[in-house]
Design a protein around this motif. Sequence first.
Motif, mmCIF file in Angstrom:
data_model
loop_
_atom_site.group_PDB
_atom_site.id
_atom_site.type_symbol
_atom_site.label_atom_id
_atom_site.label_comp_id
_atom_site.label_asym_id
_atom_site.label_seq_id
_atom_site.Cartn_x
_atom_site.Cartn_y
_atom_site.Cartn_z
ATOM 1 N N ILE A 24 0.837 -1.204 0.000
ATOM 2 C CA ILE A 24 0.000 0.000 0.000
ATOM 3 C C ILE A 24 0.873 1.256 0.000
ATOM 4 O O ILE A 24 0.625 2.199 -0.754
ATOM 5 C CB ILE A 24 -0.912 -0.003 1.245
ATOM 6 N N PHE A 79 0.806 4.235 -2.824
ATOM 7 C CA PHE A 79 0.562 5.658 -2.602
ATOM 8 C C PHE A 79 1.728 6.500 -3.130
ATOM 9 O O PHE A 79 1.524 7.553 -3.731
ATOM 10 C CB PHE A 79 0.332 5.936 -1.113
ATOM 11 N N ILE A 106 1.424 6.647 -6.864
ATOM 12 C CA ILE A 106 0.326 7.499 -7.338
ATOM 13 C C ILE A 106 0.688 8.968 -7.137
ATOM 14 O O ILE A 106 0.455 9.803 -8.022
ATOM 15 C CB ILE A 106 -0.984 7.168 -6.594
ATOM 16 N N ARG A 107 1.262 9.267 -6.000
ATOM 17 C CA ARG A 107 1.590 10.680 -5.740
ATOM 18 C C ARG A 107 2.637 11.180 -6.726
ATOM 19 O O ARG A 107 2.608 12.343 -7.135
ATOM 20 C CB ARG A 107 2.051 10.841 -4.294
ATOM 21 N N LEU A 146 -8.174 10.833 -0.246
ATOM 22 C CA LEU A 146 -7.163 9.981 0.394
ATOM 23 C C LEU A 146 -5.786 10.225 -0.224
ATOM 24 O O LEU A 146 -4.755 10.113 0.439
ATOM 25 C CB LEU A 146 -7.568 8.509 0.224
ATOM 26 N N LEU A 147 -5.787 10.558 -1.498
ATOM 27 C CA LEU A 147 -4.517 10.808 -2.181
ATOM 28 C C LEU A 147 -3.999 12.214 -1.925
ATOM 29 O O LEU A 147 -2.946 12.595 -2.413
ATOM 30 C CB LEU A 147 -4.680 10.588 -3.695
ATOM 31 N N GLY A 148 -4.774 12.993 -1.192
ATOM 32 C CA GLY A 148 -4.310 14.324 -0.800
ATOM 33 C C GLY A 148 -4.723 15.437 -1.734
ATOM 34 O O GLY A 148 -4.166 16.532 -1.677
ATOM 35 N N LEU A 149 -5.693 15.177 -2.600
ATOM 36 C CA LEU A 149 -6.121 16.229 -3.531
ATOM 37 C C LEU A 149 -7.010 17.241 -2.816
ATOM 38 O O LEU A 149 -7.760 16.884 -1.892
ATOM 39 C CB LEU A 149 -6.889 15.616 -4.704
ATOM 40 N N PHE A 153 -6.824 9.655 -13.459
ATOM 41 C CA PHE A 153 -8.157 9.780 -12.880
ATOM 42 C C PHE A 153 -9.184 8.939 -13.656
ATOM 43 O O PHE A 153 -10.223 8.566 -13.109
ATOM 44 C CB PHE A 153 -8.582 11.254 -12.805
ATOM 45 N N LEU A 211 -3.839 1.905 -7.831
ATOM 46 C CA LEU A 211 -5.134 2.494 -7.471
ATOM 47 C C LEU A 211 -6.051 1.467 -6.811
ATOM 48 O O LEU A 211 -6.817 1.810 -5.913
ATOM 49 C CB LEU A 211 -5.802 3.089 -8.711
ATOM 50 N N ALA A 244 -4.877 1.292 -3.327
ATOM 51 C CA ALA A 244 -5.300 2.485 -2.581
ATOM 52 C C ALA A 244 -6.796 2.414 -2.286
ATOM 53 O O ALA A 244 -7.251 2.805 -1.204
ATOM 54 C CB ALA A 244 -4.977 3.744 -3.392
#
Lengths: 658, 439
Positions: free
Chosen positions: A343, A347, A350-351, B211-214, B305, B349, B352
Amino acid sequence: MAQEVTFGRQLSPSDQILNALGSAYGTSLLYPNPEAQPAFVRALEILKLLSGAPMTFEVGPAVFLHEGEEIGKGRDAVEKLAKRLFIHDVEAVRLTGPPTGDHLIQLFELLERDEAEVAGEGGLTAQMVGAGITTIGVRLRGRLEHAVGGSEAEGDGDVSGPIAASHRDGVPTFDKAAPTAHPIDFDPTAMSEGMMRAAGEQGGDLAMLFVDTFEATMAGVENGDLTGRQRAVQNFVDTFFALEGEASTQVLGKFLSRYDSKIHQAFLDQFSGSDLAAFTASLDDVAKESLYEYARVAADDSGDRSEELVDALQSAEAVRRARDAVDARIGQMLEEGSNFATIAGAFESIRAQLGELPADRELAERVMSGLFEAERRESRFKRIVRIWTTRVLRAIEDGDLVSAQGLLSAVTTERRFPLEFAPFVDQALTDLINSDLIDPLIDQFLSEPTAGSRDLLRTFGKAGVEAIIELLADEENPSRRRALTDMLATVGRDDTSLIVEHLGDSRWYVVRNLAIALGKTNRHSAAGALNQLMEHSDHRVRTEALRSIVALSGDQATVTLTRALSDSHERVREAALALLSGRGSEIVDKELVASLESGNLHVDEQVRVVNTLASRATPVAVEAIERLAAKRFVIWHKDRVVRDAAKAAQKKQTRVHS
Amino acid sequence: MRDALSALRRLTRQVRLYPAGHPLTQEALSVGIEAFDRLASTGETSVNLFQNAFYLNGELLPHLSLEYSSLYTELSQIGVESFSLAPPTQVSDLYDFASIVAGVGGDIPAGGSIRFNDAGINTTTLVESPVAGLRTSYGGALEAVRSATGNLADGDSIEMATVARSVEGIVDSSVQQSGAALLLATVKSHDEYTYFHSVNVCIMAIALGRLLGLDKAELVPIGVGSLLHDIGKIAVSAKVLQHPGRLDDAMWKEIQLHPQEGAQAILAAGGPGHELAATIAFEHHARFDGSGYPSVARRARPHLFSRLVAVSDTYDAITTRRSYRRAETPNRALSVLLGHIGGSYDPDLVRAFIKMMGVYPPGSVLELKSGVTVLVTHMEEEQEIEAHAVIVKGADGVALSSPEPVTVRLEDVESQVLPEVAGVDPAALLEQIAHHVKT
């Protein structure tokens, strides 16, 4: 001695498996937590090692039989196990693979319960399915009569017709050669056991038997009897779930191979996508291919089930239990999937991508390009063209020429749309360049064009050239004409042929402008076409062509220039001489001298060449002038004029040098 | 109640278009009378409109409030706070009711069979829903999709500003009540599958984005894209969409057109800033490995996205019952996603998403070894072996009148069951369990 013989002989795998089962059974009777006992662990290891292929043991009163031979005799635990199984009416035990400790313990616990109680709760088989025991199967004695035909009270022998043919003493029977229909309300467990036994006895293909039986049974149910058909399909699905080992995979494969038939679809459609997906790994390549094809056709928005049948399936206990067992495996998968390290890495990845997302402009280009490529319907394609041009125009209006250019080139650079729709795109480009958008572009070229405006213009290609040519033809304002010529050159820079193909235009002024534009493209490839223009009937065209040739070819244009010194029109000759005068290389000098000595020039041009040479004062020029001035014998007037000019030039040079 | 509201909505539409004597209006009236009388057959019936929700005899109607949010708005706008029924319903009263709602006149006499804002109904006795804001946002988003679909059906453009506003509402509500939002996203509708599905996907996509901080500015375009991801289905014929059996090749090809139809509709709607929405609509069936549809030469993976929405889309689709496929448990839906990582779905994804939902996602109904049935509200964030839940049924199988909070260790789980099989509706329980849900 007897003991030595017993221990000394090589135990067969079936013996060893049975001993291990007995050992595990004995341990489970003795200890509350058998899995922690070394004997149980060892038994599991042996079973894991030897139970690669399915193996069946017949059950006697206190003995097991394997391939007709009694085995495991004399071992207490094995005999006890056989007894308990026999008490529960087990006729045979089948290991479909290495049994898990959990399955063994659950089975042993069931066997220790009161047999009447177990039977009252649906029987041992049902209890095993309910407990999720999938690695061990049992075949029961004398139970099948409860499941077929009518009840026991109705008697066994009164069924008739094709159904009677499929039952003997209430037990489902199968004939490979002549597939038989069954009553639709059969017991799935009994059916699966019967099929497995029949396939085993007749050395047949269980999958084929299953499918044939299914087909025969379904053929016996009226098409209009929807409820009956639903029940029959449901019972066959439950039978499927009760099959052991690889049998279910083979059956599924067989159904998949016939997925395009309605009756087989009725069976396949009972499975969810994930059910089918779970089988994928064990299917052979042919079946996999069929599965993919079936999935493609049946995916998401399709299916062949009525809601009633879905309801029926959802409440089917056996199916639900079987799915619960699958859920347990899913839980394990998910826990692996949600592993912390994985996980964290996800992350992080993805970031990192969030920082590299394409801008809206790029997205618009991507979608537009995709839409053009994917669309195959003419009316829709035209709609996309309208959307596209609207967005381009809006971007230009907003002064966002980069976006406009991006949208245009997304479609026109690779031209991935269907060939038959190309005229719509070309027409749209023509309409665009002929629309109001041209004015702001001309304004830009009147001052200092930006890279964006240049790129945008170039994207129009052929349509752009054609539009500008027409504008040029009508434009009277010299500044705007110059701007348009610059624009033409900009478009033609990528491909001069776009301009060259218009050189045959009947309007001299158009061709003149094209010649000018070609000269501004900085593409030497256009020189050939310009050289041909030196044959044009209009001297204004020839003059501009000459200038453009020099602009593109440099010293290599000298031959053309000197040839132009003898052009029929004075303006061309003047231009040629002027252009030659402006060039300083020795090659030019030599060409000038050669043209002078060729005798092809008019006397005025000869004088101008002499003067030009004099002004250059190179060794070649000085020598040539000296030679001319020193001529003693001249007959013609024009030769005298030239010699006098040379003498004058010589004197002038002398004065300059002194 | 659903029949009554549905009949009223239908009649209102008919009244707008046709005169009273028109056969369609007459038929709608007839259906309406029957539905209203059926509703009133159990005795005195009062319907309240309060905090964007319908209440029937004082009881909140959570699903209907979402489904009929546009009717709620129309009734509110003309000042209706409640209406009560005194059967038998008179044709003239119902016709006038619809006429008033439709804005074409009408008057209802006091003491008739339908009474507005009857003094006997006291809204102060109604309990305010702790998730009223969330439900309002959900209803707003639902209405935005309906409206966008309606616009396209009428040959108009999508009003992107309206859609964006509704998404802002979802984003705001999700920030305030993230756990409740995910529970609400389990709401399903058979009749309006696509609309509810779109809003659910939107909620989950936004939650994952958070959750990804957007931030909000980044979440809204994702929300717009996810809300409109299936808008292209408007161009697919009803015959194909409602086809009860297997699709043949031609039908399947038609279905496959919906991503490009959706992208076209969004781009045609105009304005800059909706490129991402168009991209999501275009790519939500494009797979991670480059396959999928529409079939185009892909130079790059689908947008991050688009991949995100594909995950939410699949999850909601799998957990929703359709006429041709049963619903699957949330757990199974996650396993399907996991089983296709790298092929259909982006592995990062999916992981996540699982992290967000937990091994047993919000709305999961679990049967414990003790025999009780629980509804998972959320997983323990740092320790994935515990789920926070509420007991909805005791060991005796009887539903609890008030769900009790409980912490469930995964080893205590006997099995996971479909909510409908267990007779549990997670979204309808939201009011009762809101204070147990993670914020």
